[in-house]
Design a protein around this motif. Sequence first.
Motif, PDB file in Angstrom:
ATOM      1  N   LYS A  11       0.810  -1.223   0.000  1.00  0.00           N
ATOM      2  CA  LYS A  11       0.000   0.000   0.000  1.00  0.00           C
ATOM      3  C   LYS A  11       0.841   1.272   0.000  1.00  0.00           C
ATOM      4  O   LYS A  11       0.430   2.278  -0.563  1.00  0.00           O
ATOM      5  CB  LYS A  11      -1.029   0.018   1.133  1.00  0.00           C
ATOM      6  CG  LYS A  11      -0.465  -0.243   2.503  1.00  0.00           C
ATOM      7  CD  LYS A  11      -1.586  -0.496   3.497  1.00  0.00           C
ATOM      8  CE  LYS A  11      -1.031  -0.481   4.911  1.00  0.00           C
ATOM      9  NZ  LYS A  11       0.101  -1.430   5.119  1.00  0.00           N
ATOM     10  N   THR A  53       0.214   6.301   7.054  1.00  0.00           N
ATOM     11  CA  THR A  53      -0.189   6.495   8.458  1.00  0.00           C
ATOM     12  C   THR A  53       0.428   5.457   9.394  1.00  0.00           C
ATOM     13  O   THR A  53       0.470   5.673  10.603  1.00  0.00           O
ATOM     14  CB  THR A  53      -1.726   6.479   8.621  1.00  0.00           C
ATOM     15  OG1 THR A  53      -2.217   5.176   8.266  1.00  0.00           O
ATOM     16  CG2 THR A  53      -2.390   7.547   7.766  1.00  0.00           C
ATOM     17  N   ARG A  59       4.359   3.744  14.079  1.00  0.00           N
ATOM     18  CA  ARG A  59       5.758   3.311  14.190  1.00  0.00           C
ATOM     19  C   ARG A  59       6.572   4.314  15.020  1.00  0.00           C
ATOM     20  O   ARG A  59       7.466   3.915  15.769  1.00  0.00           O
ATOM     21  CB  ARG A  59       6.369   3.132  12.788  1.00  0.00           C
ATOM     22  CG  ARG A  59       5.869   1.870  12.098  1.00  0.00           C
ATOM     23  CD  ARG A  59       6.273   1.813  10.636  1.00  0.00           C
ATOM     24  NE  ARG A  59       5.824   0.583  10.018  1.00  0.00           N
ATOM     25  CZ  ARG A  59       6.559  -0.517   9.888  1.00  0.00           C
ATOM     26  NH1 ARG A  59       7.825  -0.521  10.303  1.00  0.00           N
ATOM     27  NH2 ARG A  59       6.068  -1.604   9.335  1.00  0.00           N
ATOM     28  N   SER A 118       2.099  -2.479  15.929  1.00  0.00           N
ATOM     29  CA  SER A 118       0.854  -3.235  15.954  1.00  0.00           C
ATOM     30  C   SER A 118       0.323  -3.334  17.391  1.00  0.00           C
ATOM     31  O   SER A 118      -0.879  -3.318  17.619  1.00  0.00           O
ATOM     32  CB  SER A 118       1.105  -4.613  15.337  1.00  0.00           C
ATOM     33  OG  SER A 118       0.026  -5.463  15.524  1.00  0.00           O
ATOM     34  N   SER A 178      -0.791   0.379  18.620  1.00  0.00           N
ATOM     35  CA  SER A 178      -1.937   0.918  17.885  1.00  0.00           C
ATOM     36  C   SER A 178      -3.265   0.393  18.432  1.00  0.00           C
ATOM     37  O   SER A 178      -4.323   0.876  18.045  1.00  0.00           O
ATOM     38  CB  SER A 178      -1.818   0.597  16.389  1.00  0.00           C
ATOM     39  OG  SER A 178      -1.881  -0.792  16.185  1.00  0.00           O
ATOM     40  N   ARG A 209      -4.582   5.982  19.513  1.00  0.00           N
ATOM     41  CA  ARG A 209      -5.320   6.234  18.269  1.00  0.00           C
ATOM     42  C   ARG A 209      -5.985   7.610  18.308  1.00  0.00           C
ATOM     43  O   ARG A 209      -5.924   8.366  17.341  1.00  0.00           O
ATOM     44  CB  ARG A 209      -6.377   5.150  18.026  1.00  0.00           C
ATOM     45  CG  ARG A 209      -5.834   3.739  17.994  1.00  0.00           C
ATOM     46  CD  ARG A 209      -6.791   2.784  17.294  1.00  0.00           C
ATOM     47  NE  ARG A 209      -6.808   3.027  15.857  1.00  0.00           N
ATOM     48  CZ  ARG A 209      -5.914   2.538  15.004  1.00  0.00           C
ATOM     49  NH1 ARG A 209      -4.956   1.749  15.402  1.00  0.00           N
ATOM     50  NH2 ARG A 209      -5.992   2.827  13.723  1.00  0.00           N
ATOM     51  N   ARG A 256      -4.782   1.314   7.980  1.00  0.00           N
ATOM     52  CA  ARG A 256      -5.683   0.209   8.310  1.00  0.00           C
ATOM     53  C   ARG A 256      -7.120   0.685   8.519  1.00  0.00           C
ATOM     54  O   ARG A 256      -8.051  -0.098   8.468  1.00  0.00           O
ATOM     55  CB  ARG A 256      -5.247  -0.479   9.613  1.00  0.00           C
ATOM     56  CG  ARG A 256      -3.850  -1.053   9.646  1.00  0.00           C
ATOM     57  CD  ARG A 256      -3.766  -2.309   8.815  1.00  0.00           C
ATOM     58  NE  ARG A 256      -2.510  -3.009   9.018  1.00  0.00           N
ATOM     59  CZ  ARG A 256      -1.310  -2.536   8.691  1.00  0.00           C
ATOM     60  NH1 ARG A 256      -1.190  -1.351   8.138  1.00  0.00           N
ATOM     61  NH2 ARG A 256      -0.228  -3.263   8.922  1.00  0.00           N
ATOM     62  N   ASP A 257      -7.291   1.981   8.829  1.00  0.00           N
ATOM     63  CA  ASP A 257      -8.617   2.492   9.206  1.00  0.00           C
ATOM     64  C   ASP A 257      -8.940   3.778   8.465  1.00  0.00           C
ATOM     65  O   ASP A 257      -9.709   4.598   8.949  1.00  0.00           O
ATOM     66  CB  ASP A 257      -8.670   2.748  10.722  1.00  0.00           C
ATOM     67  CG  ASP A 257      -7.685   3.836  11.154  1.00  0.00           C
ATOM     68  OD1 ASP A 257      -6.746   4.134  10.381  1.00  0.00           O
ATOM     69  OD2 ASP A 257      -7.872   4.397  12.244  1.00  0.00           O
ATOM     70  N   ARG A 298       0.540 -10.272  13.181  1.00  0.00           N
ATOM     71  CA  ARG A 298       0.131  -8.859  13.064  1.00  0.00           C
ATOM     72  C   ARG A 298      -1.258  -8.738  12.462  1.00  0.00           C
ATOM     73  O   ARG A 298      -2.068  -7.945  12.914  1.00  0.00           O
ATOM     74  CB  ARG A 298       1.132  -8.088  12.209  1.00  0.00           C
ATOM     75  CG  ARG A 298       2.209  -7.454  13.065  1.00  0.00           C
ATOM     76  CD  ARG A 298       3.257  -6.815  12.238  1.00  0.00           C
ATOM     77  NE  ARG A 298       2.776  -5.636  11.546  1.00  0.00           N
ATOM     78  CZ  ARG A 298       3.520  -4.922  10.716  1.00  0.00           C
ATOM     79  NH1 ARG A 298       4.747  -5.287  10.456  1.00  0.00           N
ATOM     80  NH2 ARG A 298       3.041  -3.857  10.143  1.00  0.00           N
ATOM     81  N   ASP A 354      -4.154  -6.866  14.519  1.00  0.00           N
ATOM     82  CA  ASP A 354      -4.754  -5.646  13.965  1.00  0.00           C
ATOM     83  C   ASP A 354      -6.261  -5.817  13.735  1.00  0.00           C
ATOM     84  O   ASP A 354      -7.027  -4.867  13.874  1.00  0.00           O
ATOM     85  CB  ASP A 354      -4.074  -5.252  12.636  1.00  0.00           C
ATOM     86  CG  ASP A 354      -2.607  -4.865  12.830  1.00  0.00           C
ATOM     87  OD1 ASP A 354      -2.192  -4.637  13.990  1.00  0.00           O
ATOM     88  OD2 ASP A 354      -1.870  -4.802  11.822  1.00  0.00           O
ATOM     89  N   ARG A 382      -8.407  -6.057  17.475  1.00  0.00           N
ATOM     90  CA  ARG A 382      -8.421  -5.028  18.526  1.00  0.00           C
ATOM     91  C   ARG A 382      -9.815  -4.384  18.625  1.00  0.00           C
ATOM     92  O   ARG A 382     -10.591  -4.360  17.662  1.00  0.00           O
ATOM     93  CB  ARG A 382      -7.333  -3.979  18.260  1.00  0.00           C
ATOM     94  CG  ARG A 382      -7.611  -3.146  17.060  1.00  0.00           C
ATOM     95  CD  ARG A 382      -6.495  -2.136  16.792  1.00  0.00           C
ATOM     96  NE  ARG A 382      -6.772  -1.455  15.556  1.00  0.00           N
ATOM     97  CZ  ARG A 382      -5.884  -1.181  14.613  1.00  0.00           C
ATOM     98  NH1 ARG A 382      -4.627  -1.534  14.765  1.00  0.00           N
ATOM     99  NH2 ARG A 382      -6.247  -0.556  13.521  1.00  0.00           N
TER     100      ARG A 382
HETATM  101  O1   DC Z   1       1.382  -0.362   7.719  1.00  0.00           O
HETATM  102  P1   DC Z   1       2.483  -0.571   8.737  1.00  0.00           P
HETATM  103  O2   DC Z   1       3.105  -1.933   8.696  1.00  0.00           O
HETATM  104  O3   DC Z   1       3.516   0.497   8.705  1.00  0.00           O
HETATM  105  O4   DC Z   1       1.720  -0.425  10.162  1.00  0.00           O
HETATM  106  C1   DC Z   1       2.330  -0.727  11.396  1.00  0.00           C
HETATM  107  C2   DC Z   1       1.237  -1.013  12.432  1.00  0.00           C
HETATM  108  O5   DC Z   1       0.528   0.201  12.726  1.00  0.00           O
HETATM  109  C3   DC Z   1       0.175  -2.003  11.996  1.00  0.00           C
HETATM  110  O6   DC Z   1       0.491  -3.329  12.392  1.00  0.00           O
HETATM  111  C4   DC Z   1      -1.089  -1.515  12.646  1.00  0.00           C
HETATM  112  C5   DC Z   1      -0.847  -0.066  12.908  1.00  0.00           C
HETATM  113  N1   DC Z   1      -1.634   0.848  12.060  1.00  0.00           N
HETATM  114  C6   DC Z   1      -2.918   1.143  12.460  1.00  0.00           C
HETATM  115  O7   DC Z   1      -3.381   0.588  13.459  1.00  0.00           O
HETATM  116  N2   DC Z   1      -3.663   2.032  11.760  1.00  0.00           N
HETATM  117  C7   DC Z   1      -3.165   2.625  10.653  1.00  0.00           C
HETATM  118  N3   DC Z   1      -3.926   3.516   9.985  1.00  0.00           N
HETATM  119  C8   DC Z   1      -1.856   2.321  10.210  1.00  0.00           C
HETATM  120  C9   DC Z   1      -1.113   1.400  10.928  1.00  0.00           C
END
Ligand code: DC
Length: 207
Positions: A13, A31, A36, A82, A85, A91, A113-114, A163, A167, A170
């Motif tokens: 992505k 995001t 991170r 992960s 978050s 959040r 993710r959201d 992960r 994710d 939660r």
């Molecule tokens: O996409 P990434 O691997 O960089 O994301 C790292 C962690 O951050 C992922 O396991 C869950 C969290 N995350 C989230 O909860 N909401 C987002 N919008 C982006 C990432």
Amino acid sequence: MIIAIDGPAASGKGTLGRRLAAQFGYRHLDTGLLYRAVAKAVLDAGKDADERATAIRAARAFDPACLGDPALKSDPVGNMASVVSAIPEVRAALIEFQRSFAAAPPGAVLDGRDIGTVIAPQAEVKIFLTASPEERARRRARELENRGEAADYDAILADIRSRDARDASRAVAPFKPADDAHVLDTTQLDADGAFAAALALIERNKR
Ligand code: DC
């Protein structure tokens, strides 16, 4: 226009988001980097620090200047991201920055993710980018090998599976496609194929 891209770890992505932003002259926000950055603060604080309190403090003090730090890309930071978050206060503290980024002209591509469900439910185009866990693990292993780092495929696959599960399970903003998201499965596509498919989808769906 806002383009929302949600997808699991190593689904491509970030690459797709960057290319779409360049194509339309929009700004791009990965995001995952925000979570991170919070995760890195927790890891830097060491084992003796209170993980939850450190994470909440770091999220409230979030400074976008840190987003270019290459240390945010590592797998230990990703796994901790992960974990942190899932903390509701983390959040909540990061929502405003993401929403302002999405709203500012001329348009934005956000990946995470959201995005389609919580951050920008009004996004004109929502893409849910996915690929099988095995294919994502292969891509991640290849990426590490190309950087000259050791890659253990089985360990990477196990990380990706745990992960995904964390994710998705939660309580706050669980990872799931928005009802109006377009699912783009890239298991059989390379980066160019995913980009072409996303462009076609945007052309068909932009309002
Ligand atoms: O996409 P990434 O691997 O960089 O994301 C790292 C962690 O951050 C992922 O396991 C869950 C969290 N995350 C989230 O909860 N909401 C987002 N919008 C982006 C990432």
